[in-house]
Design a protein around this motif. Structure first.
Motif, mmCIF file in Angstrom:
data_model
loop_
_atom_site.group_PDB
_atom_site.id
_atom_site.type_symbol
_atom_site.label_atom_id
_atom_site.label_comp_id
_atom_site.label_asym_id
_atom_site.label_seq_id
_atom_site.Cartn_x
_atom_site.Cartn_y
_atom_site.Cartn_z
ATOM 1 N N GLY A 102 -88.197 151.765 -13.951
ATOM 2 C CA GLY A 102 -89.321 152.482 -14.518
ATOM 3 C C GLY A 102 -89.347 152.515 -16.027
ATOM 4 N N GLU A 103 -88.192 152.393 -16.651
ATOM 5 C CA GLU A 103 -88.131 152.426 -18.108
ATOM 6 C C GLU A 103 -88.819 151.212 -18.736
ATOM 7 N N HIS A 104 -89.103 150.188 -17.919
ATOM 8 C CA HIS A 104 -89.748 148.988 -18.437
ATOM 9 C C HIS A 104 -91.214 148.854 -18.000
ATOM 10 N N LEU A 105 -91.747 149.874 -17.326
ATOM 11 C CA LEU A 105 -93.122 149.776 -16.842
ATOM 12 C C LEU A 105 -94.127 149.609 -17.980
ATOM 13 N N ALA A 106 -93.863 150.218 -19.109
ATOM 14 C CA ALA A 106 -94.806 150.126 -20.228
ATOM 15 C C ALA A 106 -94.990 148.689 -20.707
ATOM 16 N N GLU A 107 -93.980 147.845 -20.460
ATOM 17 C CA GLU A 107 -94.053 146.434 -20.871
ATOM 18 C C GLU A 107 -94.650 145.531 -19.795
ATOM 19 N N ALA A 108 -94.892 146.087 -18.615
ATOM 20 C CA ALA A 108 -95.205 145.288 -17.438
ATOM 21 C C ALA A 108 -96.699 145.020 -17.306
ATOM 22 N N HIS A 109 -97.199 144.171 -18.164
ATOM 23 C CA HIS A 109 -98.605 143.770 -18.077
ATOM 24 C C HIS A 109 -98.756 142.386 -18.680
ATOM 25 N N GLY A 110 -99.817 141.700 -18.284
ATOM 26 C CA GLY A 110 -100.071 140.347 -18.757
ATOM 27 C C GLY A 110 -101.467 139.922 -18.368
ATOM 28 N N THR A 161 -97.792 133.733 -19.312
ATOM 29 C CA THR A 161 -97.464 135.105 -19.671
ATOM 30 C C THR A 161 -96.049 135.182 -20.217
ATOM 31 N N LYS A 162 -95.895 135.761 -21.383
ATOM 32 C CA LYS A 162 -94.566 135.904 -21.982
ATOM 33 C C LYS A 162 -93.764 137.023 -21.319
ATOM 34 N N SER A 163 -94.443 137.987 -20.722
ATOM 35 C CA SER A 163 -93.760 139.116 -20.086
ATOM 36 C C SER A 163 -93.258 138.780 -18.690
ATOM 37 N N GLY A 164 -93.732 137.666 -18.118
ATOM 38 C CA GLY A 164 -93.416 137.352 -16.733
ATOM 39 C C GLY A 164 -94.305 138.078 -15.748
ATOM 40 N N VAL A 165 -95.281 138.836 -16.256
ATOM 41 C CA VAL A 165 -96.190 139.630 -15.422
ATOM 42 C C VAL A 165 -97.596 139.067 -15.547
ATOM 43 N N ALA A 166 -98.297 138.961 -14.431
ATOM 44 C CA ALA A 166 -99.728 138.681 -14.427
ATOM 45 C C ALA A 166 -100.415 139.864 -13.761
ATOM 46 N N GLY A 167 -101.309 140.513 -14.499
ATOM 47 C CA GLY A 167 -101.899 141.753 -14.022
ATOM 48 C C GLY A 167 -101.314 142.928 -14.782
ATOM 49 N N ASP A 168 -101.540 144.133 -14.280
ATOM 50 C CA ASP A 168 -101.134 145.338 -15.002
ATOM 51 C C ASP A 168 -100.418 146.308 -14.072
#
Length: 252
Positions: free
Chosen positions: A183-191, A214-221
């Motif tokens: 959960g501490e990384h949820l704020a970064e989890a978007h792309g 995507t640089k974050s490795g996430v597609a979507g939010d």
């Protein structure tokens, strides 16, 4: 029957299910990076969980058993991020062929391959045709998120379907495996938003490494994910899959 998982049953119980012409669900997932907040096993865990739930629902009306999941699929496009395991297409074909052959030799004739990874979709469509011919047995194929497309679309706020480590996958993981969420990384989890290759309307397909998308490795939010949304989608996808089983596509 309250137990539906093949590897938790005895050989005698499995023989009894085969004698009933039970349906066999074969979950296929992937082991690949899922952004900063999710474990690499998301696609495997969710495919297996939806299969388990669907089997419990359908078992009220017919015999159903779920094989151990295949945890590795076609994930070459995620290799640049690290943490990813991938198979070649011939290896996936051989693995599915041998598992399906074993299931048939155990006395079953109705197999549904259930996919949990977007990168497997086009390959599994083709391999299902190959396996049906090779094994002289009608093999069926469905992606759980395709079977439950309507409930996924109606539940999500920021997207129409599953993407990657997104609102949808994160919500389902929150519902089924909350202990694995970082959960501490949820704020970064978007792309950026993407379309699954099998559903693309682009006239040309080319392989693209996911780190170019995507640089974050996430597609979507994933920031708007919730366990309530996840439970709604897991339950809805399981019900849709159970309905497929009970419609008996093998009887066509």
């Amino acid at each position: 029957m309250s137990e539906v998982q093949w590897n938790r049953l005895t050989a005698a119980q499995i023989r009894a299910l085969a004698a009933q012409d039970a349906v066999v669900l074969l979950p296929v997932g992937a082991t690949e990076q899922h952004g900063p907040h999710l474990p690499t096993g998301v696609d495997d865990f969710l495919a297996a969980e939806v299969c388990r739930r669907a089997a419990l629902l359908a078992s009220e009306h017919t015999g159903v058993v779920v094989t151990p999941s295949i945890p590795t699929g076609l994930s070459e496009h995620h290799m640049a991020f690290g943490g990813t395991l991938t198979l070649s297409l011939p290896t996936l074909h051989a693995l599915l062929r041998d598992i399906c052959r074993s299931v048939i030799r155990a006395g079953f004739s109705r197999i549904l391959i259930v996919n949990g990874h977007g990168g497997n979709m086009t390959a599994l469509n083709a391999l299902t045709t190959e396996l049906t011919a090779e094994l002289s047995t009608p093999i069926a194929f469905a992606s759980y998120f395709g079977a439950g497309r309507e409930v996924v679309r109606d539940t999500l706020e920021t997207q129409d379907g599953l993407m990657h480590a997104c609102e949808g996958e994160t919500s389902m993981m929150m519902a089924a495996y909350p202990e694995l969420i970082h959960g501490e990384h949820l704020a970064e989890a978007h792309g950026p938003h993407i379309t699954l290759p099998a559903e693309s309307t682009e006239p040309v397909y080319m392989a693209v490494s996911f780190d170019r998308i995507t640089k974050s490795g996430v597609a979507g939010d994933a920031r708007v994910a919730s366990p309530q949304k996840g439970e709604t989608m897991l339950s809805g996808c399981a019900r849709a899959l159970a309905d497929i089983i009970l419609r008996d596509p093998w009887a066509r």
